[in-house]
Motif scaffolding. Structure first.
Motif, PDB file in Angstrom:
ATOM      1  N   TYR A   1      38.973  29.207  50.429  1.00 57.30           N
ATOM      2  CA  TYR A   1      39.004  29.295  48.970  1.00 57.30           C
ATOM      3  C   TYR A   1      39.601  28.008  48.390  1.00 57.30           C
ATOM      4  N   GLY A   2      39.107  27.614  47.213  1.00 58.03           N
ATOM      5  CA  GLY A   2      39.509  26.341  46.608  1.00 58.03           C
ATOM      6  C   GLY A   2      41.007  26.185  46.432  1.00 58.03           C
ATOM      7  N   ASP A   3      41.684  27.281  46.077  1.00 54.10           N
ATOM      8  CA  ASP A   3      43.127  27.198  45.854  1.00 54.10           C
ATOM      9  C   ASP A   3      43.883  26.796  47.116  1.00 54.10           C
TER      10      ASP A   3
ATOM     11  N   THR B   1      41.469  41.406  48.865  1.00 49.87           N
ATOM     12  CA  THR B   1      40.555  40.350  49.273  1.00 49.87           C
ATOM     13  C   THR B   1      40.218  40.480  50.758  1.00 49.87           C
TER      14      THR B   1
ATOM     15  N   GLU C   1      47.379  31.350  40.535  1.00 51.12           N
ATOM     16  CA  GLU C   1      48.197  32.559  40.454  1.00 51.12           C
ATOM     17  C   GLU C   1      49.674  32.270  40.681  1.00 51.12           C
TER      18      GLU C   1
ATOM     19  N   GLN D   1      39.883  25.308  39.980  1.00 52.12           N
ATOM     20  CA  GLN D   1      40.436  26.093  41.081  1.00 52.12           C
ATOM     21  C   GLN D   1      39.651  27.402  41.235  1.00 52.12           C
ATOM     22  N   ARG D   2      39.617  27.904  42.450  1.00 57.00           N
ATOM     23  CA  ARG D   2      38.937  29.184  42.687  1.00 57.00           C
ATOM     24  C   ARG D   2      39.963  30.240  43.032  1.00 57.00           C
ATOM     25  N   LEU D   3      39.634  31.437  42.680  1.00 55.75           N
ATOM     26  CA  LEU D   3      40.589  32.516  42.905  1.00 55.75           C
ATOM     27  C   LEU D   3      40.626  32.959  44.363  1.00 55.75           C
ATOM     28  N   VAL D   4      41.685  33.526  44.782  1.00 55.37           N
ATOM     29  CA  VAL D   4      41.694  34.361  45.971  1.00 55.37           C
ATOM     30  C   VAL D   4      42.359  35.689  45.704  1.00 55.37           C
TER      31      VAL D   4
ATOM     32  N   ASP E   1      39.272  32.546  36.400  1.00 52.75           N
ATOM     33  CA  ASP E   1      39.223  33.590  37.432  1.00 52.75           C
ATOM     34  C   ASP E   1      37.949  34.420  37.288  1.00 52.75           C
TER      35      ASP E   1
END
Lengths: 378, 101
Positions: A95-97, A147, A356, B2-5, B88
């Protein structure tokens, strides 16, 4: 600083005002201050910061974000495993984050800069598609149980032999126990994440309430849902009889989603492990069961992380307060780096990397999610 | 971007058609495939589902659809480009359809 969020309003101003008043009255009737509660959801923090909710909370109420950012709690050795695999020439999808989360010797983004093959994917299924070409692909999987369900589902759907998973998936309920038992913790109750409980069901928190005598209220993430959840939480605190309460019934049941839980637990089992900056969390990590060893990157590859460990951490990293912030002990404003040496463009710690993370959220929504802070700091 | 997880938001959409474990789901006019093998209840075309990283995880009961959609409508229409919550939601829509090849 203009809010990057633009205009976004309460959908029902009258109800918002009524809930704000109700919250103030309930907190006042407790007759003590401060009253500290914790939420464990990046989207809760985003909504609280975006809508400026802390300015509407009574001053006696402290609403603290705990370890609700899966990217942030991914431990340094887990990042090191992904970095080591990339250095060994293995194609890594994530994932990008996760790209910029620092490990001992840098991040996956650093490795990509040096020519490693690292793909940003939206989900486990996309990583499987990459592996269908025949070239081995390791999916560096992070995220909480919600997830992890997606990772489980792709492993149950006959993935190719070229696909494997490096699991950094984490399970939220055990870390709530750790945070609740931290010395000096003044947390009197938890606000649990609504959509996560969609899968686990609110029943998953009953054992926690029994063991720790602290209430848990499941809440949605709209401003009104959060206010309503907090009113309910303070009511349960006042009652002196801790219980799990569901303030998000349109999405959450006691049982949750049985199909998703079945997939999750068929593929994963719980194992103790460190959460970055917090502690060793017994049963806090989701690891692949023996039955899925063929798709477990830890068992398929000899991952040489020790080779990375002769690098000393950079000086700024030593000052990073990310761990204390995720444990709810410190706020971003307690960190000397916040907004100065540590920004979303040049993050020092994981809390500033992830969308987040508390630091990134506070920085993005103006840096002052609580308007009263401006007065105090002026 | 940014991408979420994590997932607290997810994204709702309306099922257009179903073929085995895959449903075509309409997200504000964009139709994408979504896996329905871990959804919590039987679903049919016309149903709304909440989705996360390309998987439907909950059938939204008809009486809750309007309430559920309202915040997302507002997020997507009114939030600025840098907004984390809107990002998101957009990432969740992108995540759907990432497994059709």
């Amino acid at each position: 600083m203009a809010s990057p969020g633009g205009r976004l309003e309460f959908r029902d101003v009258a109800r918002g005002a009524a809930l704000t008043e109700a919250l103030a009255a309930r907190v006042t009737s407790l007759g003590r201050a401060p009253v500290s509660v914790m939420h464990v959801c990046g989207s809760h923090e985003q909504a609280i910061a975006k809508f400026g909710l802390r300015a509407a909370f009574p001053p006696e109420l402290r609403v603290i974000m705990g370890p609700g950012c899966p990217v942030c709690v991914t431990d340094v050795p887990e990042v090191d495993e992904a970095v080591a695999l990339a250095r060994q020439g293995v194609r890594v999808a994530t994932y990008g984050d996760m790209l910029r989360v620092p490990g001992t010797a840098g991040s996956l983004a650093d490795e990509r800069g040096r020519g490693a093959r690292i793909d940003v994917v939206y989900g486990a299924a996309q990583a499987v598609e990459l592996a269908r070409g025949g070239e081995p692909v390791v999916f560096f999987a992070s995220g909480f149980e919600t997830t992890a369900v997606a990772t489980a589902a792709v492993l149950l759907a006959d993935p190719p032999a070229s696909f494997s998973v490096l699991s950094a998936h984490k399970y939220i309920p055990p870390v709530m126990e750790i945070v609740a038992e931290m010395p000096g913790s003044a947390i009197e109750g938890f606000l649990a994440a609504g959509h996560a409980a969609t899968i686990t069901g609110w029943g998953v928190f009953e054992r926690f309430v029994e063991r720790h005598r602290l209430p848990v209220v499941v809440a949605g993430f709209e401003p009104l849902d959060i206010l309503a959840g907090l009113v309910r939480l303070v009511e349960v605190i006042a009652s002196g009889e801790p219980r799990v309460d569901n303030a998000f019934p349109r999405c959450v049941t006691r049982e949750g989603n049985p199909a998703a839980q079945a997939a999750l637990w068929r593929v994963f089992e719980l194992q103790g492990g460190r959460w970055r900056g917090i502690a060793h969390v017994p049963n806090g990590n989701l690891r692949l069961r023996d039955e899925f060893a063929a798709w477990d990157a830890r068992r398929r590859y000899a991952i040489d992380v020790a080779a990375l460990w002769d690098h000393a951490p950079a000086a700024l990293v030593a000052q990073c307060q990310c761990g204390d912030i995720m444990a709810g002990i410190a706020s971003p404003h307690d960190c000397a780096l916040f907004g100065r040496d540590c920004t979303p463009d040049a993050p020092v710690g994981a809390c500033m990397v992830s969308a987040e993370g508390t630091c990134k959220i506070w920085h993005q929504y103006g840096g002052h999610p609580d308007l009263r802070e401006i007065r105090r700091r002026a | 971007m940014q991408r979420l997880v994590g997932m607290c938001l997810g994204v709702p959409g309306r099922i257009v058609s179903i073929d085995g474990d895959i449903a075509l789901v309409d997200f504000w006019g964009v139709v994408k495939p979504v896996r329905i093998d871990v959804v919590d209840a039987p679903v049919a075309p016309g149903d709304y589902v909440l989705n996360h990283v390309g998987f439907a995880i909950r059938r939204i009961s008809p009486e809750d659809v309007a309430d559920t959609l309202a915040l997302y409508d507002e997020l997507l229409r009114r939030a600025g480009a840098g907004d984390l919550m809107a990002a998101d939601v957009r990432s969740e829509i992108d995540a759907a359809g990432s497994h059709d090849g």
